[in-house]
Design a protein around this motif. Structure first.
Motif, PDB file in Angstrom:
ATOM      1  N   ASP A  74       0.850  -1.189   0.000  1.00 50.25           N
ATOM      2  CA  ASP A  74       0.000   0.000   0.000  1.00 50.25           C
ATOM      3  C   ASP A  74       0.885   1.239   0.000  1.00 50.25           C
ATOM      4  O   ASP A  74       1.970   1.248   0.599  1.00 50.25           O
ATOM      5  N   ILE A  75       0.422   2.275  -0.678  1.00 50.96           N
ATOM      6  CA  ILE A  75       1.135   3.557  -0.708  1.00 50.96           C
ATOM      7  C   ILE A  75       0.309   4.596   0.039  1.00 50.96           C
ATOM      8  O   ILE A  75      -0.858   4.835  -0.299  1.00 50.96           O
ATOM      9  N   HIS A  76       0.895   5.176   1.074  1.00 48.91           N
ATOM     10  CA  HIS A  76       0.213   6.196   1.867  1.00 48.91           C
ATOM     11  C   HIS A  76       0.742   7.568   1.458  1.00 48.91           C
ATOM     12  O   HIS A  76       1.951   7.746   1.294  1.00 48.91           O
ATOM     13  N   PRO A  77      -0.138   8.565   1.289  1.00 43.52           N
ATOM     14  CA  PRO A  77       0.320   9.888   0.839  1.00 43.52           C
ATOM     15  C   PRO A  77       1.303  10.559   1.793  1.00 43.52           C
ATOM     16  O   PRO A  77       2.133  11.368   1.367  1.00 43.52           O
ATOM     17  N   LEU A  78       1.222  10.201   3.089  1.00 44.01           N
ATOM     18  CA  LEU A  78       2.117  10.817   4.067  1.00 44.01           C
ATOM     19  C   LEU A  78       3.276   9.907   4.449  1.00 44.01           C
ATOM     20  O   LEU A  78       4.419  10.352   4.550  1.00 44.01           O
ATOM     21  N   HIS A  79       3.002   8.613   4.636  1.00 48.51           N
ATOM     22  CA  HIS A  79       4.005   7.704   5.174  1.00 48.51           C
ATOM     23  C   HIS A  79       4.729   6.878   4.119  1.00 48.51           C
ATOM     24  O   HIS A  79       5.656   6.142   4.440  1.00 48.51           O
TER      25      HIS A  79
ATOM     26  N   TYR B 127       6.679   0.530   8.825  1.00 48.85           N
ATOM     27  CA  TYR B 127       7.697   0.307   9.846  1.00 48.85           C
ATOM     28  C   TYR B 127       8.834   1.317   9.757  1.00 48.85           C
ATOM     29  O   TYR B 127       9.328   1.591   8.657  1.00 48.85           O
ATOM     30  N   PRO B 128       9.187   1.945  10.889  1.00 48.19           N
ATOM     31  CA  PRO B 128       8.854   1.650  12.280  1.00 48.19           C
ATOM     32  C   PRO B 128       7.615   2.390  12.831  1.00 48.19           C
ATOM     33  O   PRO B 128       7.516   2.591  14.049  1.00 48.19           O
ATOM     34  N   TYR B 129       6.688   2.770  11.956  1.00 47.07           N
ATOM     35  CA  TYR B 129       5.440   3.402  12.398  1.00 47.07           C
ATOM     36  C   TYR B 129       4.273   2.607  11.835  1.00 47.07           C
ATOM     37  O   TYR B 129       4.280   2.235  10.653  1.00 47.07           O
TER      38      TYR B 129
END
Length: 307
Positions: A47-52, A90-92
């Motif tokens: 998955d691609i997150h806009p922030l992470h 990871y690590p969040y």
């Protein structure tokens, strides 16, 4: 809403725990599945997150009716599941829990892993958690439910042949090398009049038990996963997911003879206060005009059926 921050230290590094976490979750889920309950993996994909940025998205169904207290069983279906959605950057990581027929119920867990002993007071970089809401969980000495205790996972007896670590002793968190901390900010909400406080407290108590057992196992099982590559642990994860799903589905199919035809997840419950139902986000069925009957008013009835 009841919010707490848990800090759980382990004699590992953050890089090591990336492998250990995946191994532990997969093996633990498989061990806990059976008898019609457990963890069914619905989705596990990139998955691609806009922030992470790039991470892993998993969606699971957790069947756990028998683990509910008696007062909660009175208003939930005989079989039901909690939906877990987790985004691992990871690590969040972010994990959210929901129940389709209880729109007022939510759990959100933010996790960050750091190589320290839990001394970062603002690990999430926004508003520091008030000290009164911070709890350190000790994987060595804090009690866990008796049914989960295994001598092989007792960290006062544990010793790793691969790393030479262990056993842990009193005060280990202050002087052990390496040491890392799993910071978890847990927000729990169940906005139903008469049930909110004890439900939120019950959930937090169970979360503490789950965190203690899981982190103990990640350490105790280190000789099983230490040295695996990310690709190897992903292969193990896939194999365990297939085995776990099969166990859950097989035990549900063998739950007993079929009853009279009815929705599998349906249960009729009685509530006398329609306003309480509206607070739960539930629309009651249409009732006949009470003036047409000379008898006493019947309580409002509804069917709670998850999607």
């Amino acid at each position: 809403m009841l919010m707490k921050e848990y800090r759980i230290c382990m004699p590992l590094t953050v890089d090591e725990y990336r492998i250990g976490q995946l191994y532990m979750i997969s093996k633990h889920s498989c061990e806990q599945s059976g008898g019609g309950e457990g963890v069914e993996v619905v989705k596990n994909e990139m998955d691609i997150h806009p922030l992470h940025g790039q991470g892993q998205l998993t969606e699971k169904r957790i069947y756990l009716n028998s683990k509910l207290p008696s007062w909660a069983k009175a208003f939930v279906p005989r079989f039901f599941y909690v939906t877990e959605k987790a985004w691992n950057f990871y690590p969040y990581t972010i994990t959210e829990y929901s129940v389709s027929f209880l729109p007022k119920f939510t759990i959100r867990i933010e996790t960050r892993f750091e190589n320290n002993n839990g001394d970062n007071s603002n690990v999430f970089g926004d508003t520091p958690t008030p000290a009164m809401n911070v709890s350190f969980l000790d994987i060595l000495s804090d009690p866990i439910p008796e049914k989960h205790y295994k001598e092989s996972e007792d960290l006062s007896l544990w010793q790793s042949s691969k790393t030479g670590r262990g056993p842990l002793g009193e005060g280990w968190r202050e002087d052990h090398k390496p040491v890392m901390c799993s910071y978890k900010r847990v927000q729990c909400s169940f906005e139903v009049y008469g049930f909110q406080t004890r439900t939120e407290e019950f959930i937090h108590k169970n979360i503490q038990d789950i965190l203690l057992v899981g982190h103990r196992q990640a350490v105790a099982w280190i000789d099983e996963w230490h040295g695996l590559s990310l690709e190897e642990v992903r292969e193990f994860e896939q194999a365990m997911q297939e085995k776990t799903n099969s166990k859950v589905k097989a035990s549900q199919n063998n739950a007993g003879p079929a009853a009279a035809p009815r929705p599998v997840f349906s249960r009729s419950i009685s509530v006398t206060d329609e306003r309480s139902l509206k607070k739960m986000g539930v629309t009651t069925v249409a009732m006949s005009d009470p003036s047409l009957s000379s008898g006493p008013k019947s309580p409002v009835r509804l069917n709670s059926t998850p999607e």
